[in-house]
Write a protein that holds these residues in place. Structure first.
Motif, PDB file in Angstrom:
ATOM      1  N   THR A  95       0.953  -0.944  -0.054  1.00 44.34           N
ATOM      2  CA  THR A  95       0.056  -0.083  -0.130  1.00 44.34           C
ATOM      3  C   THR A  95       0.900   1.190  -0.080  1.00 44.34           C
ATOM      4  O   THR A  95       1.797   1.253   1.040  1.00 44.34           O
ATOM      5  N   THR A 102      -3.468   0.446  -2.938  1.00 48.15           N
ATOM      6  CA  THR A 102      -2.950  -0.879  -3.015  1.00 48.15           C
ATOM      7  C   THR A 102      -2.698  -1.632  -4.324  1.00 48.15           C
ATOM      8  O   THR A 102      -3.747  -1.725  -4.956  1.00 48.15           O
ATOM      9  N   ARG A 151       4.086   0.396   2.095  1.00 48.39           N
ATOM     10  CA  ARG A 151       3.705  -0.866   3.351  1.00 48.39           C
ATOM     11  C   ARG A 151       3.573  -2.108   2.881  1.00 48.39           C
ATOM     12  O   ARG A 151       2.561  -2.334   1.943  1.00 48.39           O
ATOM     13  N   ASP A 153       1.870  -5.257   2.784  1.00 48.90           N
ATOM     14  CA  ASP A 153       0.481  -5.980   3.534  1.00 48.90           C
ATOM     15  C   ASP A 153       0.462  -7.558   3.415  1.00 48.90           C
ATOM     16  O   ASP A 153      -0.180  -8.122   4.281  1.00 48.90           O
ATOM     17  N   ASN A 154       1.050  -8.113   2.498  1.00 47.87           N
ATOM     18  CA  ASN A 154       1.094  -9.727   2.195  1.00 47.87           C
ATOM     19  C   ASN A 154       2.108  -9.928   1.325  1.00 47.87           C
ATOM     20  O   ASN A 154       2.680  -9.275   0.524  1.00 47.87           O
TER      21      ASN A 154
END
Length: 157
Positions: A95, A102, A151, A153-154
């Motif tokens: 993101t 995202t 960031r 996230d996954n």
């Protein structure tokens, strides 16, 4: 390009096919073009001959680059990838904190990079910035517009 070149098996096979084509049909086409240009007379003032020789030089340089890429290639298998941190062949959902946007990218080698397919090179600024990060980490990437905060996230395969 001197370091290790991480690729998938499919990409290595494509590189080998391209090398085979360049060595066989590619060289034959250039040799034919040079022979045709030679038949047109004096080589000192023959622009066609000069162009064919230049094409031969470019062809041989491309061939040498491809041979080096194959020689330094290391095949990475999907089942050997550690998804606890960002590494080559991982799919990373990030993101952009500033834009609140995202996106999911797969980190690949330079040879496989294709932004339209959301595949970015591990040597790109974003790729370098994401390598080694874990879920929740924020990577600060220097871009022409300043510093971008991404960031993680996954991480998946």
């Amino acid at each position: 390009m001197s370091g290790i070149n991480y690729v998938t098996k499919e990409t290595l096979d494509q590189m080998r096919e391209e090398l085979n084509f360049l060595k066989t049909k590619g060289r034959a086409e250039i040799a034919r073009a040079i022979a045709e240009a030679r038949e047109k007379g004096d080589l000192k003032e023959n622009a066609e001959y000069d162009a064919a020789k230049e094409a031969q030089g470019l062809h041989e340089a491309k061939l040498a680059t491809l041979e080096n890429a194959i020689a330094t290639a290391r095949v990475v298998e999907a089942d050997s990838i550690d998804t606890s941190k960002v590494s080559i062949l991982c799919k990373v959902t990030i993101t952009n904190i500033g834009l609140k946007k995202t996106v999911t990218y797969q980190l690949v080698s330079e040879k496989e990079a294709d932004l339209k397919a959301n595949k970015i090179s591990v040597t790109s600024p974003i790729g370098k910035g994401l390598l080694g990060k874990v879920i929740g980490d924020v990577a600060e990437i220097t871009t022409p517009n300043g510093i971008t905060k991404l960031r993680v996230d996954n991480i998946t395969i």
